[in-house]
Design a protein around this motif. Structure first.
Motif, PDB file in Angstrom:
ATOM      1  N   SER A 220      -3.594   4.970  -9.594  1.00 30.36           N
ATOM      2  CA  SER A 220      -2.530   4.050  -9.216  1.00 30.36           C
ATOM      3  C   SER A 220      -1.603   3.979 -10.414  1.00 30.36           C
ATOM      4  CB  SER A 220      -3.052   2.641  -8.986  1.00 30.36           C
ATOM      5  OG  SER A 220      -4.120   2.649  -8.111  1.00 30.36           O
ATOM      6  N   SER A 221      -0.322   3.688 -10.172  1.00 33.37           N
ATOM      7  CA  SER A 221       0.559   3.609 -11.327  1.00 33.37           C
ATOM      8  C   SER A 221       1.635   2.556 -11.160  1.00 33.37           C
ATOM      9  CB  SER A 221       1.201   4.968 -11.585  1.00 33.37           C
ATOM     10  OG  SER A 221       2.181   5.226 -10.607  1.00 33.37           O
TER      11      SER A 221
ATOM     12  N   CYS B  99       2.786   2.331  -7.337  1.00 36.00           N
ATOM     13  CA  CYS B  99       2.307   3.404  -6.473  1.00 36.00           C
ATOM     14  C   CYS B  99       0.792   3.324  -6.373  1.00 36.00           C
ATOM     15  CB  CYS B  99       2.727   4.749  -7.060  1.00 36.00           C
ATOM     16  SG  CYS B  99       2.272   6.128  -6.031  1.00 36.00           S
ATOM     17  N   ASP B 100       0.300   3.131  -5.161  1.00 38.07           N
ATOM     18  CA  ASP B 100      -1.148   3.051  -4.952  1.00 38.07           C
ATOM     19  C   ASP B 100      -1.476   3.540  -3.540  1.00 38.07           C
ATOM     20  OD1 ASP B 100      -3.805   2.489  -4.777  1.00 38.07           O
ATOM     21  OD2 ASP B 100      -3.644   0.391  -5.343  1.00 38.07           O
ATOM     22  N   TYR B 101      -1.556   4.848  -3.400  1.00 33.30           N
ATOM     23  CA  TYR B 101      -1.945   5.430  -2.108  1.00 33.30           C
ATOM     24  C   TYR B 101      -3.466   5.483  -2.034  1.00 33.30           C
ATOM     25  CZ  TYR B 101       2.756   7.083  -0.906  1.00 33.30           C
ATOM     26  OH  TYR B 101       4.073   7.160  -0.568  1.00 33.30           O
TER      27      TYR B 101
ATOM     28  N   SER C 106      -1.165   3.732 -15.930  1.00 28.20           N
ATOM     29  CA  SER C 106      -1.887   4.368 -14.837  1.00 28.20           C
ATOM     30  C   SER C 106      -3.356   3.981 -14.878  1.00 28.20           C
ATOM     31  CB  SER C 106      -1.691   5.884 -14.823  1.00 28.20           C
ATOM     32  OG  SER C 106      -1.927   6.411 -16.090  1.00 28.20           O
TER      33      SER C 106
ATOM     34  N   THR D 109      -1.876  -4.657  -4.882  1.00 31.27           N
ATOM     35  CA  THR D 109      -2.315  -3.490  -4.126  1.00 31.27           C
ATOM     36  C   THR D 109      -3.837  -3.617  -4.082  1.00 31.27           C
ATOM     37  OG1 THR D 109      -2.779  -1.990  -5.960  1.00 31.27           O
ATOM     38  CG2 THR D 109      -0.476  -2.186  -5.284  1.00 31.27           C
TER      39      THR D 109
ATOM     40  N   GLU E 184       3.703   3.513  -1.896  1.00 27.77           N
ATOM     41  CA  GLU E 184       4.630   3.456  -3.024  1.00 27.77           C
ATOM     42  C   GLU E 184       5.841   2.601  -2.694  1.00 27.77           C
ATOM     43  OE1 GLU E 184       6.106   7.266  -4.544  1.00 27.77           O
ATOM     44  OE2 GLU E 184       6.273   6.302  -6.513  1.00 27.77           O
TER      45      GLU E 184
ATOM     46  N   GLU F 192       0.880  -1.162   0.000  1.00 30.21           N
ATOM     47  CA  GLU F 192       0.000   0.000   0.000  1.00 30.21           C
ATOM     48  C   GLU F 192       0.920   1.214   0.000  1.00 30.21           C
ATOM     49  OE1 GLU F 192      -3.182   0.367   3.136  1.00 30.21           O
ATOM     50  OE2 GLU F 192      -1.984   2.102   3.630  1.00 30.21           O
TER      51      GLU F 192
ATOM     52  N   GLU G  68      -5.816  -2.099  -5.862  1.00 34.61           N
ATOM     53  CA  GLU G  68      -6.377  -1.908  -7.188  1.00 34.61           C
ATOM     54  C   GLU G  68      -5.791  -2.815  -8.260  1.00 34.61           C
ATOM     55  OE1 GLU G  68      -8.831   0.190  -7.852  1.00 34.61           O
ATOM     56  OE2 GLU G  68      -8.913   0.975  -5.819  1.00 34.61           O
TER      57      GLU G  68
ATOM     58  N   ASP H 104      -5.054   8.674  -3.365  1.00 32.70           N
ATOM     59  CA  ASP H 104      -4.768   9.147  -4.714  1.00 32.70           C
ATOM     60  C   ASP H 104      -5.828   8.688  -5.688  1.00 32.70           C
ATOM     61  OD1 ASP H 104      -2.524  10.382  -3.885  1.00 32.70           O
ATOM     62  OD2 ASP H 104      -1.106   9.111  -4.980  1.00 32.70           O
TER      63      ASP H 104
ATOM     64  N   LYS I 255      -8.729   5.090 -10.478  1.00 37.95           N
ATOM     65  CA  LYS I 255      -9.355   4.084  -9.628  1.00 37.95           C
ATOM     66  C   LYS I 255     -10.871   4.089  -9.695  1.00 37.95           C
ATOM     67  CE  LYS I 255      -5.841   4.611  -6.153  1.00 37.95           C
ATOM     68  NZ  LYS I 255      -5.676   4.838  -4.715  1.00 37.95           N
TER      69      LYS I 255
END
Lengths: 201, 396
Positions: free
Chosen positions: B272-273, B264-266, B299, B249, B232, B230, B251, B269, B302
């Motif tokens: 996600s990328s 990266c999936d905060y 990318s 993650t 980055e 979760e 997503e 945000d 979401k």
């Protein structure tokens, strides 16, 4: 609820107002779309509470992310896509899938036999035959036909909801109809002259 | 159905004006079709057949009742706007999480919990509510935890899953055998303002950025290796074709065969990328599967599930692991989000115009926040003020 694609003009204005943080506009977007979203969502899951939970999430996220959304986004398609995404995610979570399993997406387009009510026997047989034919369609053909006949979307609109190009949307609908027709043709011995006066909804 | 010429019937069925009339008749449409039938009497029976066909294709649906529409709205409204209501209308997993949270504090059941739920990375949703005393914390599978007061921690496991560098001394190797069929999970939580590195038992290296979490087995005993991220992370996955590596993650899930990439999936945000540096990965997003080649950025938006794949300058996405932030015409608002995570500091934008500014260059994240702000203010037409731990930004 009236299908809101008939008052598209105010939709873009509404969207724009919402993007600037107007809570009233947010509520109107909800009121205008919740029924069609719910019905659309019920194609992916028969669990009405799950669909409602997902609608909840979609609107909460819509508000949360509004500052990042685009003015050109069309509300209805955007919400449809978001809801479908959310339901598929919820289903795969509830089934606790390992990373190897793909969610088997279903599309519940068929009517139940009890729903197929008509006073005319021949007509009823015909409708049941169509229902049977529907079960032979692929999931994407079902979705395309649903969007066309239940929601009255045009090909370019179907394409946007289903994330395919115009030609593919056309093909999905055409082949779907052909398949149903072919099935009925080979399974029906009836010749129809009856006036079909079944009232929709 | 074959009584009439197929062609005519098909085109009738597909005719927009025709099925509008069948499904949503208006005066105008009634008139049009009555005239049409009048002029083409031979078509009458075809029209009836087509009508029946279209009616057969319409799904009979139920509306939500007015009460349902209203109560659904009030839960949405409650989640978003009412502080008090929020507590009662939280999604189910939050409720579940709170319960587990209490158990975690009492330190009794978390062990069983972790063991029972090994295969279900979904449980990460639960633990994200764990208390954050703003220290890097390693949760071990035997329900103990270790906190670190430094800003950076290096954690590594040997091939038997034993922690090195004197961390987690209670860990013994006979424990691992006990849970051979259900992997033992560890979890590293890195708060905002800090970062960490992990070397897993298979030699895979993970750089974990600020405000992130990694959950991973101490030893990979299954046919595949699976970890959860979760936030980055930059990963260099140790190659092992016989035991594929998966990163999940909330997503996306990524299938990896020995490679270097950034994910990266905060939770907060919108996107996600995944950026691929070397090798090959296959990302699954919902039903879609996308294969990335080096220097590509995937990318995912979401909310809608929209996925896009484009070429990217890898450096901009991975330089954080070496303490740099590369910007190439990057929007200042995005830079601010990153800085707020790295320095665990809040920004306040007083001027909306600031969001339109872009910045190019390299920021040194090893320097303190004030230094970084100074160098931004040198290039961009902004001024800043640090007030009570909040950085206020204005146009010059």
């Amino acid at each position: 609820m009236e299908n809101n694609r008939y008052n598209n003009i105010s939709d873009s204005q509404l969207w724009f107002t919402f993007l600037r943080g107007d809570k009233n506009a947010f509520n109107i977007i909800y009121e205008k779309n919740v029924q069609s979203l719910y019905k659309y969502g019920m194609n992916f899951s028969k669990d009405s509470n799950l669909v409602k939970d997902c609608i909840h999430d979609v609107f909460v996220n819509l508000y949360k992310y509004r500052e990042n959304l685009n003015e050109t986004n069309n509300i209805q398609y955007y919400l449809f896509k978001a809801l479908k995404h959310s339901i598929i995610k919820a289903i795969s979570k509830s089934r606790k899938l390992s990373p190897f399993d793909d969610v088997e997406v279903k599309f519940y387009y068929e009517n139940s036999i009890e729903d197929t009510v008509t006073e005319n026997d021949i007509e009823r047989d015909q409708l049941l035959l169509i229902q049977k034919a529907i079960t032979k369609l692929s999931i994407r053909q079902k979705e395309a036909l649903y969007l066309k006949f239940n929601l009255g979307l045009k090909y370019d609109e179907i394409a946007r909801v289903m994330d395919v190009n115009y030609q593919s949307a056309r093909n999905l609908v055409h082949r779907g109809i052909q398949k149903v027709r072919a099935y009925c043709k080979s399974n029906s011995v009836l010749v129809l002259f009856i006036y079909a006066n079944r009232v929709n909804r | 159905m074959s009584f009439f010429e197929q062609h005519n019937l098909d085109s009738l069925i597909r005719d927009q004006k025709f099925f509008e009339w069948v499904l949503r008749p208006t005066e105008e449409l009634n008139e049009y079709w009555t005239n049409y039938i009048h002029e083409n009497p031979s078509i009458h029976s075809q029209i009836n057949e087509a009508r029946l066909f279209i009616n057969g294709l319409v799904k009979i649906e139920e509306d939500l009742s007015e009460e349902e529409v209203e109560s659904l709205w009030s839960t949405i409204d409650g989640t978003l706007f009412s502080q008090k209501r929020k507590i009662f209308s939280l999604p189910r997993w939050v409720a579940a999480a709170s319960i587990v949270f209490v158990l975690a504090i009492s330190g009794v059941l978390i062990h069983q919990y972790l063991i029972q739920h090994v295969a279900e990375i979904d449980y990460s949703q639960v633990v994200r509510l764990n208390p954050s005393d703003n220290e890097i914390t390693l949760f071990l599978s035997d329900s103990t935890k270790e906190s670190f007061s430094s800003d950076e921690v290096d954690i590594s496991y040997n091939e038997n899953g034993v922690l090195l560098n004197g961390i987690g001394k209670v860990h013994s190797s006979d424990k691992i055998e006990k849970y051979e069929d259900s992997e033992e999970l560890n979890q590293l939580v890195v708060p905002f303002g800090k970062h960490s590195n992990i070397t897993l038992s298979d030699g895979t290296k993970i750089w974990l950025n600020s405000g992130s979490r990694a959950i991973y087995p101490v030893v990979f005993t299954k046919k595949y290796r699976e970890i959860y991220i979760e936030g980055e992370a930059y990963l260099e996955v140790a190659h092992n074709a016989g035991q594929p590596f998966y990163v999940k993650t909330d997503e996306v899930k990524v299938k990896v065969l020995g490679t270097k990439f950034n994910i990266c999936d905060y939770p907060n945000d919108r996107f996600s990328s995944i950026v691929l540096v070397e090798g090959k990965v296959q990302a699954s997003v919902g039903k879609e599967e996308v294969i990335l080649t080096p220097n590509q950025l995937l990318s995912l938006e979401k909310l809608s599930g929209d996925v896009s794949l484009e070429n990217a300058n890898v450096l901009e996405y991975i330089s954080w692991k070496d303490g740099w932030l590369y910007c190439n015409k990057e929007k200042l608002e995005n830079i601010i989000v990153k800085l707020s995570r790295v320095y665990n500091i809040e920004f306040k934008i007083e001027d909306q115009e600031i969001n339109t500014l872009t910045l190019s260059g390299k920021l040194d994240l090893k320097a303190d926040c004030a230094e970084v702000m100074k160098s931004i203010a040198l290039t961009a037409p902004i001024k800043y003020e640090i007030d009570n731990g909040v950085i206020k930004l204005e146009m010059k």
